[in-house]
Design an enzyme around this catalytic site. Structure first.
Site, PDB file in Angstrom:
ATOM      1  N   ASN A   1      62.648  70.339  36.656  1.00 34.73           N
ATOM      2  CA  ASN A   1      62.267  70.953  37.940  1.00 34.73           C
ATOM      3  C   ASN A   1      62.318  69.987  39.124  1.00 34.73           C
ATOM      4  O   ASN A   1      62.692  70.375  40.227  1.00 34.73           O
ATOM      5  CB  ASN A   1      60.899  71.626  37.819  1.00 34.73           C
ATOM      6  CG  ASN A   1      59.814  70.656  37.496  1.00 34.73           C
ATOM      7  OD1 ASN A   1      60.029  69.699  36.749  1.00 34.73           O
ATOM      8  ND2 ASN A   1      58.651  70.865  38.046  1.00 34.73           N
TER       9      ASN A   1
ATOM     10  N   GLU B   1      48.904  59.562  35.152  1.00 39.03           N
ATOM     11  CA  GLU B   1      49.931  58.712  35.745  1.00 39.03           C
ATOM     12  C   GLU B   1      49.487  58.376  37.160  1.00 39.03           C
ATOM     13  O   GLU B   1      48.645  59.064  37.727  1.00 39.03           O
ATOM     14  CB  GLU B   1      51.288  59.427  35.738  1.00 39.03           C
ATOM     15  CG  GLU B   1      51.811  59.658  34.331  1.00 39.03           C
ATOM     16  CD  GLU B   1      53.201  60.273  34.280  1.00 39.03           C
ATOM     17  OE1 GLU B   1      54.133  59.589  33.843  1.00 39.03           O
ATOM     18  OE2 GLU B   1      53.345  61.431  34.674  1.00 39.03           O
TER      19      GLU B   1
ATOM     20  N   CYS C   1      55.338  72.053  38.918  1.00 32.88           N
ATOM     21  CA  CYS C   1      54.172  72.238  38.035  1.00 32.88           C
ATOM     22  C   CYS C   1      52.905  72.450  38.862  1.00 32.88           C
ATOM     23  O   CYS C   1      51.941  73.042  38.377  1.00 32.88           O
ATOM     24  CB  CYS C   1      54.025  71.046  37.110  1.00 32.88           C
ATOM     25  SG  CYS C   1      53.915  69.475  37.968  1.00 32.88           S
TER      26      CYS C   1
ATOM     27  N   THR D   1      53.763  72.747  27.586  1.00 31.03           N
ATOM     28  CA  THR D   1      52.623  72.516  26.693  1.00 31.03           C
ATOM     29  C   THR D   1      53.025  72.702  25.225  1.00 31.03           C
ATOM     30  O   THR D   1      52.593  71.930  24.357  1.00 31.03           O
ATOM     31  CB  THR D   1      51.471  73.460  27.103  1.00 31.03           C
ATOM     32  OG1 THR D   1      51.092  73.109  28.445  1.00 31.03           O
ATOM     33  CG2 THR D   1      50.260  73.317  26.205  1.00 31.03           C
TER      34      THR D   1
ATOM     35  N   GLY E   1      56.614  67.984  30.562  1.00 30.48           N
ATOM     36  CA  GLY E   1      57.305  69.211  30.197  1.00 30.48           C
ATOM     37  C   GLY E   1      56.313  70.280  29.790  1.00 30.48           C
ATOM     38  O   GLY E   1      55.156  70.275  30.229  1.00 30.48           O
TER      39      GLY E   1
ATOM     40  N   GLU F   1      52.211  65.153  30.413  1.00 29.10           N
ATOM     41  CA  GLU F   1      51.990  65.862  31.689  1.00 29.10           C
ATOM     42  C   GLU F   1      52.590  67.250  31.507  1.00 29.10           C
ATOM     43  O   GLU F   1      53.813  67.379  31.400  1.00 29.10           O
ATOM     44  CB  GLU F   1      52.686  65.118  32.837  1.00 29.10           C
ATOM     45  CG  GLU F   1      52.120  63.744  33.135  1.00 29.10           C
ATOM     46  CD  GLU F   1      50.691  63.783  33.612  1.00 29.10           C
ATOM     47  OE1 GLU F   1      50.220  64.857  34.035  1.00 29.10           O
ATOM     48  OE2 GLU F   1      50.020  62.745  33.535  1.00 29.10           O
TER      49      GLU F   1
ATOM     50  N   THR G   1      56.032  72.258  23.888  1.00 30.64           N
ATOM     51  CA  THR G   1      56.884  71.128  23.477  1.00 30.64           C
ATOM     52  C   THR G   1      56.017  69.906  23.170  1.00 30.64           C
ATOM     53  O   THR G   1      56.271  69.176  22.213  1.00 30.64           O
ATOM     54  CB  THR G   1      57.899  70.766  24.593  1.00 30.64           C
ATOM     55  OG1 THR G   1      58.494  71.958  25.069  1.00 30.64           O
ATOM     56  CG2 THR G   1      58.976  69.836  24.092  1.00 30.64           C
ATOM     57  N   ALA G   2      54.970  69.714  23.966  1.00 31.90           N
ATOM     58  CA  ALA G   2      54.084  68.553  23.750  1.00 31.90           C
ATOM     59  C   ALA G   2      53.420  68.621  22.379  1.00 31.90           C
ATOM     60  O   ALA G   2      53.214  67.586  21.729  1.00 31.90           O
ATOM     61  CB  ALA G   2      53.031  68.489  24.850  1.00 31.90           C
TER      62      ALA G   2
HETATM   63  P1  NDP Z   1      60.380  71.450  28.186  1.00 35.31           P
HETATM   64  O1  NDP Z   1      59.116  71.155  27.483  1.00 35.31           O
HETATM   65  O2  NDP Z   1      61.259  72.541  27.652  1.00 35.31           O
HETATM   66  O3  NDP Z   1      61.329  70.159  28.227  1.00 35.31           O
HETATM   67  C1  NDP Z   1      60.926  68.934  28.803  1.00 35.31           C
HETATM   68  C2  NDP Z   1      61.784  67.828  28.223  1.00 35.31           C
HETATM   69  O4  NDP Z   1      61.505  67.724  26.823  1.00 35.31           O
HETATM   70  C3  NDP Z   1      63.279  68.108  28.333  1.00 35.31           C
HETATM   71  O5  NDP Z   1      63.952  66.892  28.533  1.00 35.31           O
HETATM   72  C4  NDP Z   1      63.605  68.688  26.978  1.00 35.31           C
HETATM   73  O6  NDP Z   1      64.956  68.568  26.650  1.00 35.31           O
HETATM   74  C5  NDP Z   1      62.720  67.840  26.084  1.00 35.31           C
HETATM   75  N1  NDP Z   1      62.410  68.413  24.791  1.00 35.31           N
HETATM   76  C6  NDP Z   1      62.394  69.719  24.418  1.00 35.31           C
HETATM   77  N2  NDP Z   1      62.057  69.833  23.109  1.00 35.31           N
HETATM   78  C7  NDP Z   1      61.854  68.575  22.645  1.00 35.31           C
HETATM   79  C8  NDP Z   1      61.500  68.030  21.364  1.00 35.31           C
HETATM   80  N3  NDP Z   1      61.265  68.797  20.310  1.00 35.31           N
HETATM   81  N4  NDP Z   1      61.389  66.692  21.259  1.00 35.31           N
HETATM   82  C9  NDP Z   1      61.599  65.886  22.317  1.00 35.31           C
HETATM   83  N5  NDP Z   1      61.959  66.342  23.538  1.00 35.31           N
HETATM   84  C10 NDP Z   1      62.070  67.672  23.704  1.00 35.31           C
HETATM   85  O7  NDP Z   1      60.018  71.689  29.702  1.00 35.31           O
HETATM   86  P2  NDP Z   1      60.980  72.124  30.879  1.00 35.31           P
HETATM   87  O8  NDP Z   1      62.117  71.160  30.992  1.00 35.31           O
HETATM   88  O9  NDP Z   1      61.288  73.572  30.703  1.00 35.31           O
HETATM   89  O10 NDP Z   1      60.040  71.889  32.147  1.00 35.31           O
HETATM   90  C11 NDP Z   1      59.151  72.815  32.583  1.00 35.31           C
HETATM   91  C12 NDP Z   1      57.752  72.492  32.110  1.00 35.31           C
HETATM   92  O11 NDP Z   1      57.373  71.207  32.535  1.00 35.31           O
HETATM   93  C13 NDP Z   1      56.732  73.447  32.703  1.00 35.31           C
HETATM   94  O12 NDP Z   1      55.800  73.811  31.722  1.00 35.31           O
HETATM   95  C14 NDP Z   1      56.059  72.608  33.776  1.00 35.31           C
HETATM   96  O13 NDP Z   1      54.776  73.009  34.103  1.00 35.31           O
HETATM   97  C15 NDP Z   1      56.071  71.262  33.138  1.00 35.31           C
HETATM   98  N6  NDP Z   1      55.922  70.221  34.139  1.00 35.31           N
HETATM   99  C16 NDP Z   1      54.764  69.507  34.194  1.00 35.31           C
HETATM  100  C17 NDP Z   1      54.568  68.547  35.171  1.00 35.31           C
HETATM  101  C18 NDP Z   1      53.323  67.724  35.235  1.00 35.31           C
HETATM  102  O14 NDP Z   1      53.366  66.673  35.849  1.00 35.31           O
HETATM  103  N7  NDP Z   1      52.223  68.139  34.647  1.00 35.31           N
HETATM  104  C19 NDP Z   1      55.592  68.294  36.194  1.00 35.31           C
HETATM  105  C20 NDP Z   1      56.766  69.102  36.037  1.00 35.31           C
HETATM  106  C21 NDP Z   1      56.920  70.023  35.042  1.00 35.31           C
HETATM  107  P3  NDP Z   1      66.036  69.685  27.051  1.00 35.31           P
HETATM  108  O15 NDP Z   1      65.564  70.393  28.242  1.00 35.31           O
HETATM  109  O16 NDP Z   1      67.232  68.895  27.304  1.00 35.31           O
HETATM  110  O17 NDP Z   1      66.191  70.562  25.865  1.00 35.31           O
END
Ligand code: NDP
Length: 485
Positions: free
Chosen positions: A150, A461, A282, A228, A226, A248, A230-231
């Protein structure tokens, strides 16, 4: 057509298995480039390079590492327009927004941490006249950095800058959807002569390249921004390896709008906080709670302004919103709205795809949407949409407002609109969110803790918080001799 390459050990290299993914531009839905579909073999090479580079990098004087960061910042600044266009093309945000917000903030990340590392303090404890305890903060080795789509460059550099400043080397895996600015960053790292292997970028899918990074035994820390869900997967993979992790995550950020607010400034900022970057920040507001007595007037004025927002070509300086990031995400956002409508919630404006012009029919545009509902348990009130959709709900009094604001699993950010200092002060304490804004939004100070409560994150952070995360603290207990000359 653009072809992106991995940046490993100071060289631009094709993925080991030779696989590439299509890179789509949200503006018109066309494929405009390709990026490596990296595998564990690519991650292996990158980690080996970062591990080899670590001893020399950590031994550099802080001022020397800071100089590299300043040079990186200057080099990005010289190419600001190039970066802004690339970010807009990949992500869909208007070019003018990338130019004024994302890229300058990415530059600032490098400058900030270049300065911060020079001012980091360590502690000393005089236990007795002959005993001195002092602490050392030491970098941990290869930092694994995983970032979302994003705010691609901004969030990536928010990790790379402190990791390198603190003396770690890094392997970063940017989102597969938005690789372009990370690739430009790799070119900048190369141009400024960052020692090879200090910062490596591996492009590809999260489940493949990201997972290999998380599971790699030579990567002692993972910083992840990313979703929640995925985390949770990353946490399960990292925990048995005793990795240090920072998460985050997502949000469902409320705005509490009290009847005594300054209406004009509340309206202006809440329109932005709801729909800037197509609602794909986010920290964007997604649930508006308005005091009952103000609700009719607020609704009328708010919806009127939202209807005037221009959804258009991201290359046009007039567009307030561009397209969403991907066709898949567009479907997801639309699905939330349709299910909400089917549950009887009232769509006050938007709620549908739009095509700004004939040549952009295949772009991923969605109208800014306001939904009126009182159902606190509805999916639209509970789940993160991460798009241009907000709910509008009345509240009776202070207690009702706070209860509604807190009624989700998330706790990333909240905004409070009131002219009453007591209300603001109490609400700031009672709302469970890591970032509270009072009568403003998105104002940042890079020194302050940033991160979510509840399911919105673990860790913080920002200034010292990042430098602590990217280092381990060690205590040295020194027994001084009793003999004096
Ligand atoms: P995702 O969780 O889908 O992906 C985030 C990153 O993790 C991407 O690089 C993705 O790769 C990677 N990823 C996905 N699956 C795995 C895995 N199993 N192991 C390791 N890495 C993995 O999030 P989005 O990219 O869709 O981003 C949107 C989300 O991020 C929203 O929920 C948003 O709220 C949150 N966000 C939070 C922020 C904060 O500071 N709190 C700031 C900005 C966003 P790939 O996409 O290449 O598959």
């Amino acid at each position: 057509m653009d072809r992106i390459l991995n940046y490993v050990d100071g060289a631009f290299v094709a993925p080991v298995d030779g696989g590439y993914l299509d890179n789509y531009q949200p503006r018109d839905g066309t494929v405009y480039g390709h990026l490596p579909d990296s595998t564990a073999a690519d991650v292996e090479r990158a980690v080996a390079a970062a591990k080899a580079a670590f001893p020399a990098w950590q031994k550099l004087k802080r001022a020397e590492r800071a100089q590299y960061l300043y040079r990186i910042a200057d080099a990005i600044e010289k190419k600001l327009d190039l970066f802004a266009v690339a970010e807009s093309r990949d992500q869909g945000k208007p070019v003018h927004l990338a130019r004024s917000m994302d890229i300058p903030r990415a530059i600032e990340n490098f400058r900030f941490f270049a300065g911060a590392i020079l001012h980091q303090q360590e502690k000393a404890f005089q236990t007795s006249p002959e005993v001195l305890n002092y602490t050392r903060r030491e970098p941990m080795g290869v930092a694994g950095l995983i970032s979302p789509w994003n705010l691609p460059l901004y969030l990536l550099t928010w990790k790379i800058a402190p990791a390198l400043a603190a003396g770690n080397t890094a392997v970063a895996k940017p989102s597969e959807l938005t690789p372009a600015t990370a690739f430009l960053l790799a070119q900048v790292l190369d141009e400024v002569g960052l020692p090879k292997g200090v910062c490596n970028l591996v492009f590809g899918l999260g489940e493949k390249a990201g997972d290999a990074l998380v599971a790699h035994p030579d990567v002692p820390l993972i910083s992840f921004t990313g979703g929640t869900e995925t985390a949770a997967i990353i946490g399960q993979r990292a925990a048995p390896l005793y990795k240090k992790t920072s998460f985050e995550l997502g949000g469902k950020n409320p705005a509490l709008i009290f009847a005594d607010c300054d209406l004009e400034s509340t309206l202006n900022t809440t329109v932005r906080s709801s729909f800037l970057n197509q609602g794909e920040i986010c920290l964007c507001t997604s649930r508006l709670f308005v005091q009952e007595s103000l609700l009719p007037k607020f609704t009328e004025l708010f919806v009127e302004r939202v209807r005037q927002l221009k959804v258009g070509d991201p290359e046009s300086p007039d567009s307030f919103m561009g397209p969403l990031v991907s066709a898949e995400h567009l479907d997801k956002v639309q699905g939330f709205v349709e299910r909400s409508r089917a549950q009887g919630h009232k769509v006050l404006c938007g709620g549908e795809r739009v095509a700004p012009q004939a040549s952009l029919l295949k772009g991923y545009y969605f109208a800014p949407t306001v939904i009126s509902t009182t159902d606190a348990n509805a999916e639209i009130m509970q789940q993160e949409v991460f798009g241009p959709v907000v709910t509008l709900t009345p509240f009776k009094d202070y207690a009702d407002a706070v209860a509604k604001a807190n009624a989700t699993r998330y706790g990333l950010a909240a905004t409070i609109w009131t002219q009453n200092l007591d209300t603001a002060h109490h609400a700031a304490a009672d709302i469970k969110a890591g970032q509270i804004w009072v009568n403003t939004w998105m104002l940042r100070d890079l020194r302050v803790p940033f991160g979510g409560m509840k399911d919105s994150g673990v860790g913080r952070e920002g200034g010292d918080y990042s430098l602590e995360f990217y280092t381990e603290e060690k205590n040295v207990c020194l027994q001084l001799g009793r003999n004096r000359l």
